[in-house]
Design a protein around this motif. Structure first.
Motif, short mmCIF file in Angstrom:
data_model
loop_
_atom_site.label_atom_id
_atom_site.label_comp_id
_atom_site.label_asym_id
_atom_site.label_seq_id
_atom_site.Cartn_x
_atom_site.Cartn_y
_atom_site.Cartn_z
N GLN A 16 0.84 -1.20 0.00
CA GLN A 16 0.00 0.00 0.00
C GLN A 16 0.88 1.26 0.00
N LEU A 17 1.89 1.25 0.85
CA LEU A 17 2.79 2.40 0.93
C LEU A 17 3.55 2.59 -0.38
N HIS A 18 4.00 1.51 -0.96
CA HIS A 18 4.72 1.57 -2.23
C HIS A 18 3.83 2.17 -3.32
N THR A 19 2.59 1.71 -3.39
CA THR A 19 1.64 2.22 -4.38
C THR A 19 1.37 3.70 -4.16
N GLU A 20 1.18 4.09 -2.91
CA GLU A 20 0.95 5.51 -2.60
C GLU A 20 2.16 6.36 -2.98
N GLY A 21 3.34 5.86 -2.66
CA GLY A 21 4.57 6.58 -3.00
C GLY A 21 4.73 6.75 -4.49
N GLU A 22 4.45 5.70 -5.25
CA GLU A 22 4.54 5.79 -6.71
C GLU A 22 3.55 6.81 -7.25
N ARG A 23 2.34 6.84 -6.69
CA ARG A 23 1.30 7.78 -7.14
C ARG A 23 1.75 9.23 -6.88
N ILE A 24 2.29 9.47 -5.71
CA ILE A 24 2.76 10.83 -5.37
C ILE A 24 3.91 11.22 -6.28
N LEU A 25 4.86 10.33 -6.46
CA LEU A 25 6.01 10.61 -7.31
C LEU A 25 5.58 10.90 -8.75
N LYS A 26 4.65 10.12 -9.26
CA LYS A 26 4.14 10.32 -10.62
C LYS A 26 3.47 11.69 -10.73
N ALA A 27 2.69 12.07 -9.73
CA ALA A 27 2.02 13.37 -9.74
C ALA A 27 3.06 14.50 -9.75
N LEU A 28 4.12 14.35 -8.97
CA LEU A 28 5.18 15.36 -8.95
C LEU A 28 5.90 15.41 -10.30
N GLU A 29 6.19 14.24 -10.87
CA GLU A 29 6.88 14.20 -12.16
C GLU A 29 6.02 14.81 -13.26
N ASP A 30 4.70 14.59 -13.20
CA ASP A 30 3.81 15.15 -14.20
C ASP A 30 3.75 16.67 -14.13
N LYS A 31 3.86 17.21 -12.93
CA LYS A 31 3.73 18.65 -12.75
C LYS A 31 5.07 19.38 -12.84
#
Length: 66
Positions: free
Chosen positions: A39-54
């Motif tokens: 769960q933590l890994h998935t959340e971390g990937e989601r946050i990182l992707k959002a940062l990379e997109d922006k």
């Protein structure tokens, strides 16, 4: 805007980075179940992707994309 005020996106990126740091700390502690680690890994990937997109996160500088 005065120098001591933060831009809303500054607060957002700060909150996201702080959450990533909390996730890393929790995972490094090693006292989490496999399910929680996933769960933590998935959340971390989601946050990182959002940062990379922006933001352009290369070369140690953060440059907001338009």
């Amino acid at each position: 805007m005065s120098d001591n005020q933060t831009h809303p996106s500054d607060e957002s990126i700060t909150a996201q980075i702080e959450r990533l740091e909390a996730i890393i700390t929790e995972l490094e502690d090693g006292d989490v179940s496999l399910e929680r680690a996933q769960q933590l890994h998935t959340e971390g990937e989601r946050i990182l992707k959002a940062l990379e997109d922006k933001y352009d996160l290369g070369e140690g500088e953060i440059i907001e994309r338009s």
